[in-house]
Design a protein around this motif. Structure first.
Motif, PDB file in Angstrom:
ATOM      1  N   ARG A 224      27.086 -85.933  54.370  1.00  0.00           N
ATOM      2  CA  ARG A 224      26.580 -85.238  55.028  1.00  0.00           C
ATOM      3  C   ARG A 224      25.174 -84.590  54.652  1.00  0.00           C
ATOM      4  O   ARG A 224      23.791 -84.282  55.193  1.00  0.00           O
ATOM      5  CB  ARG A 224      27.352 -84.729  56.286  1.00  0.00           C
ATOM      6  N   MET A 234      29.680 -88.815  60.564  1.00  0.00           N
ATOM      7  CA  MET A 234      30.451 -88.041  61.567  1.00  0.00           C
ATOM      8  C   MET A 234      31.781 -89.120  61.448  1.00  0.00           C
ATOM      9  O   MET A 234      32.943 -87.938  61.521  1.00  0.00           O
ATOM     10  CB  MET A 234      29.931 -87.779  61.975  1.00  0.00           C
ATOM     11  N   ILE A 253      33.689 -81.691  64.962  1.00  0.00           N
ATOM     12  CA  ILE A 253      32.514 -83.284  65.225  1.00  0.00           C
ATOM     13  C   ILE A 253      33.235 -83.846  65.734  1.00  0.00           C
ATOM     14  O   ILE A 253      32.375 -84.512  66.086  1.00  0.00           O
ATOM     15  CB  ILE A 253      33.398 -83.685  63.176  1.00  0.00           C
ATOM     16  N   GLU A 256      30.737 -83.114  68.949  1.00  0.00           N
ATOM     17  CA  GLU A 256      28.955 -84.203  68.247  1.00  0.00           C
ATOM     18  C   GLU A 256      28.593 -86.210  68.869  1.00  0.00           C
ATOM     19  O   GLU A 256      28.233 -86.571  69.361  1.00  0.00           O
ATOM     20  CB  GLU A 256      29.107 -84.153  66.944  1.00  0.00           C
TER      21      GLU A 256
END
Length: 409
Positions: A224, A234, A253, A256
């Motif tokens: 990442r 992700m 995470i 997101e």
């Protein structure tokens, strides 16, 4: 149960990288400039021994090292069994690296390095492309293992070529040799600078599959750093955090991911689960402190309660969006009951005022489960569900409803 979790299903195959290919025309394992058979091998072995003798008296001659590397590659390609080629390829690579190093100190040397570079590329192409052919035709673990051997040979000849590492990893994976797949991909991570993100993603995936979760997290984070907003990275990192029970990082995470795909119920459900687990973790810690006669930590309790509320919001949202879905109804009922059970941990250690407050929390959660449990029992009126509903009514003192539920089993 709320405290169980099935890993998020991969959106794409973690090993879905493309077949590696070379710019060199497909070649075979047979050499074209030497006759086949033991006599060819014997002559090559004799020539290598003769070069070694010369190197004893002329150890800084790059031409001798280049010639030895060439003879070793030709010797390796005479081996019918591809598994026997690697030691010769390994030595050839070391010898050619030595030759390159010496050549840098002798700028006036007239060695034709292009010839040796082409020799390595042809040998690499032969091994790599045979690996692809073997992989495409594979139907057993042994077939995949053989394909991996070809790719492994290719990585030995050209250690900085990433496609052979990736294909070797895929072949070992298909052949159910996960540790071998990890080993070859990790070697690629070291030898190829910078390592391809796809290679790192495959390596991290394998670390998750083999429960080497801290390694997985490290590699996903490395990947990442090069491709921060990659959805697949992700997704994989969230799995690694979930499996490692690192709930707070998993939440970050997953949040997101959920923001990017708000209609993805899997991410919302995972968030609900992780918020609950993070809250449970806080309450377990509070109970442990109380057991050691430490004071009740109101701030920590408020944090746990906040995490539980976040989980509840997601569970309610899921139930509302999937009206009547038995799976999510059941999971939400379990959430309320498990949450109540976590509050019960604190009861033996509380003063009367706080005990009354916590008991109220417990009753509120059990009560919140009732409409969902009734809906679930109506959909699936099994003996188990009627018993579950009976116990819930009984706990809340709803005796008339409890007796009606009991009459159904």
């Amino acid at each position: 149960m709320m405290n169980s979790y099935t890993r998020i299903a991969s959106l794409v195959l973690a090993f879905g990288f493309f077949f590696g290919c070379s710019g060199t025309k497909n070649s075979t394992d047979d050499t074209t400039d030497l006759s086949s058979g033991d006599s060819a091998e014997a002559r090559l072995e004799q020539r290598v021994s003769a070069i070694d003798q010369q190197l004893q008296s002329d150890p800084y001659n790059p031409s001798l090292y280049f010639e030895k590397g060439e003879q070793l590659i030709k010797w390796a390609r005479e081996k019918e069994d591809p598994d026997q080629r690697m030691p010769l390829y390994t030595e050839a690579n070391l010898v050619l690296e030595k030759a390159d190093s010496l050549l840098k100190t002798q700028p006036d040397s007239s060695v034709d390095t292009l010839h040796y570079d082409q020799l390595r590329k042809v040998a690499w192409s032969s091994e790599h492309n045979r690996g692809i052919e073997q992989y495409r035709d594979a139907s057993s673990e042994e077939d995949y293992r053989l394909a991996a051997i070809y790719f492994n040979n290719a990585t030995t000849i050209m250690p900085d070529e990433p496609s052979s590492y990736q294909m070797a990893g895929k072949a070992y994976f298909e052949g159910d040799e996960l540790q071998q797949a990890i080993a070859i991909l990790d070697r690629g991570r070291i030898n190829v600078k910078p390592p391809p993100v796809d290679l790192l993603e495959s390596l991290a995936f394998l670390y998750v599959e083999t429960d080497q979760l801290q390694n997985a997290i490290m590699i996903y984070k490395e990947a990442r750093s090069r491709r921060e907003h990659s959805f697949n990275l992700m997704h994989g990192l969230s799995n690694a955090y979930i499996e490692a029970e690192d709930h707070h990082n998993a939440i970050t995470i997953l949040q997101e991911l959920s923001n990017r795909k708000p209609n993805n119920i899997t991410y919302r459900y995972s968030l609900a689960s992780e918020y609950y687990k993070a809250g449970r973790e806080e309450l377990i810690a509070i109970a442990g402190e109380l057991e050691e006669d430490r004071e009740f930590n109101a701030a920590d309790f408020a944090m746990a309660d906040s995490l539980f509320n976040q989980a509840e919001n997601y569970y309610i949202d899921i139930v509302d969006s999937r009206s009547g879905d038995a799976h999510y109804l059941y999971e939400t009922v379990q959430f309320y009951h498990n949450k109540a059970a976590q509050y019960q941990r604190l009861l033996p250690y509380l003063d009367q005022q706080r005990e009354t407050q916590i008991k109220k929390h417990i009753e509120q959660n059990i009560s919140a489960s009732v409409p969902l449990l009734e809906q679930l029992t109506e959909q699936h009126p099994t003996e188990q569900m009627w018993k579950y509903l009976y116990r819930t009514y009984s706990y809340l003192g709803m005796q008339e409803e409890a007796e009606k539920a009991k009459a159904n089993y």
